[in-house]
Design an enzyme around this catalytic site. Structure first.
Site, PDB file in Angstrom:
ATOM      1  CG  ASP A 141     -10.964  24.527   8.325  1.00 32.46           C
ATOM      2  OD1 ASP A 141     -12.211  24.485   8.176  1.00 32.46           O
ATOM      3  OD2 ASP A 141     -10.160  23.954   7.561  1.00 32.46           O
ATOM      4  CG  ASN A 170      -7.984  20.917   5.602  1.00 37.01           C
ATOM      5  OD1 ASN A 170      -8.414  21.991   6.038  1.00 37.01           O
ATOM      6  ND2 ASN A 170      -8.762  20.052   4.988  1.00 37.01           N
ATOM      7  CD  GLU A 199     -13.096  19.131   3.494  1.00 32.77           C
ATOM      8  OE1 GLU A 199     -12.481  18.425   4.314  1.00 32.77           O
ATOM      9  OE2 GLU A 199     -12.746  20.273   3.206  1.00 32.77           O
TER      10      GLU A 199
HETATM   11  O1  LIG Z   1      -8.031  26.205   1.811  1.00 31.30           O
HETATM   12  C1  LIG Z   1      -8.740  25.689   2.669  1.00 31.30           C
HETATM   13  N1  LIG Z   1      -9.182  26.377   3.720  1.00 31.30           N
HETATM   14  C2  LIG Z   1      -8.778  27.806   3.887  1.00 31.30           C
HETATM   15  C3  LIG Z   1      -9.689  28.749   3.105  1.00 31.30           C
HETATM   16  C4  LIG Z   1      -9.151  30.157   3.103  1.00 31.30           C
HETATM   17  O2  LIG Z   1      -8.951  30.636   4.423  1.00 31.30           O
HETATM   18  C5  LIG Z   1      -8.513  31.994   4.475  1.00 31.30           C
HETATM   19  N2  LIG Z   1      -8.686  32.501   5.824  1.00 31.30           N
HETATM   20  C6  LIG Z   1      -9.757  32.286   6.617  1.00 31.30           C
HETATM   21  C7  LIG Z   1      -9.567  32.962   7.793  1.00 31.30           C
HETATM   22  C8  LIG Z   1      -8.337  33.624   7.709  1.00 31.30           C
HETATM   23  C9  LIG Z   1      -7.630  34.476   8.590  1.00 31.30           C
HETATM   24  N3  LIG Z   1      -6.439  34.997   8.205  1.00 31.30           N
HETATM   25  C10 LIG Z   1      -5.925  34.679   6.994  1.00 31.30           C
HETATM   26  C11 LIG Z   1      -6.562  33.838   6.091  1.00 31.30           C
HETATM   27  C12 LIG Z   1      -7.790  33.316   6.471  1.00 31.30           C
HETATM   28  C13 LIG Z   1      -9.177  24.270   2.516  1.00 31.30           C
HETATM   29  C14 LIG Z   1      -8.955  23.638   1.277  1.00 31.30           C
HETATM   30  C15 LIG Z   1      -9.364  22.310   1.079  1.00 31.30           C
HETATM   31  C16 LIG Z   1      -9.119  21.641  -0.227  1.00 31.30           C
HETATM   32  C17 LIG Z   1      -8.742  20.298  -0.254  1.00 31.30           C
HETATM   33  C18 LIG Z   1      -8.523  19.651  -1.477  1.00 31.30           C
HETATM   34  C19 LIG Z   1      -8.675  20.360  -2.653  1.00 31.30           C
HETATM   35  F1  LIG Z   1      -8.478  19.747  -3.847  1.00 31.30           F
HETATM   36  C20 LIG Z   1      -9.047  21.705  -2.643  1.00 31.30           C
HETATM   37  C21 LIG Z   1      -9.259  22.337  -1.427  1.00 31.30           C
HETATM   38  C22 LIG Z   1     -10.026  21.608   2.098  1.00 31.30           C
HETATM   39  C23 LIG Z   1     -10.235  22.240   3.324  1.00 31.30           C
HETATM   40  O3  LIG Z   1     -10.879  21.588   4.333  1.00 31.30           O
HETATM   41  C24 LIG Z   1      -9.819  23.552   3.541  1.00 31.30           C
HETATM   42  O4  LIG Z   1     -10.031  24.100   4.784  1.00 31.30           O
HETATM   43 MG   LIG Z   2     -10.577  22.571   6.176  1.00 27.86          MG
END
Ligand SMILES: O=C(NCCCOCn1ccc2cnccc21)c1cc(-c2ccc(F)cc2)cc(O)c1O
Ligand SMILES: [Mg+2]
Length: 214
Positions: A141, A170, A199
């Protein structure tokens, strides 16, 4: 300066949820994100699918890539068998600081180890740092362009075994086309798509469950 969205989520949890009651923490976050302010938690609809995959598997060793505020962390940890451990990885230190407090408020800190940093740096060090052989369950995620390279990295580092289940959030929105193509075409995986919604919205999204065949 204005508080951050994770800070506002934490204050809602402390105001609305009972300390030591994970379900009340989950409900407080879902209510706030549906009625007040959207946030990128896996949410209640996909969360129920996550619950069913985890409870069917009863994993002892779990890895979560992408903690955010700890919502999916506590959804998973609250149904783990006694002695099971969840390692969750968060890149953003501000998110990690909030997640630690949300996990503690839910009373699940004994089952969860939150580490801060990048997946590509941490994955090669998990075995020696945590004394773990392989994972039973991995929830993806984090950055959507890291799902595929990190899955290949977990394979290379010997962190997956016959039967390890990967569950990816996602896969439609924002979408992970390269990862989907890989797990759906590779002879090393058996994949299944759980159709759902992004979500707290009516947009399509889904979870991809992929069993590593070794
Ligand atoms: O971007 C999303 N998640 C990621 C966060 C950064 O994560 C960075 N991150 C966390 C550990 C980790 C370890 N290593 C590198 C990067 C690392 C994410 C985005 C959306 C979304 C859907 C529609 C929209 F209009 C806008 C956003 C929905 C979701 O459910 C998500 O999960
Ligand atoms: Mg997500």
């Amino acid at each position: 300066t204005r508080s951050s969205r994770p800070q506002r989520l934490l204050s809602v949890v402390k105001k609305r949820a009972a300390h030591g009651d994970p379900q009340s923490v989950i409900s407080a976050i879902d209510y706030f994100c549906r009625h007040n302010e959207w946030a990128m938690n896996v949410g209640d609809e996909k969360g129920c699918i996550l619950d069913s995959v985890v409870s069917e598997l009863n994993p002892e060793r779990v890895l979560e890539l992408g903690t955010y505020c700890g919502y999916s962390t506590i959804r998973i940890a609250r149904i783990l068998p006694p002695g099971a451990r969840l390692i969750t990885l968060e890149f953003n230190p501000d998110y990690a600081a909030i997640a630690r407090q949300v996990i503690a408020w839910a009373g699940l800190e004994d089952k969860v180890q939150l580490v801060e940093g990048a997946s590509e740096d941490w994955i090669p060090r998990i075995k020696e740092h945590f004394g773990i052989e392989t994972f039973d369950f991995v929830f993806l995620d984090h950055w959507k362009d890291r799902y595929l390279p990190d899955t290949k990295l977990m394979e290379e580092c010997g962190l997956l075994r016959k039967g390890t289940v990967l569950l990816a959030d996602n896969v439609i929105c924002p979408g992970v086309p390269d990862y989907l193509q890989y797990v759906r075409s590779s002879p090393s995986y058996e994949s299944y798509y759980f159709k759902s919604h992004l979500e707290y919205t009516q947009a399509e999204d889904g979870l991809e469950k992929s069993v590593f065949l070794g």
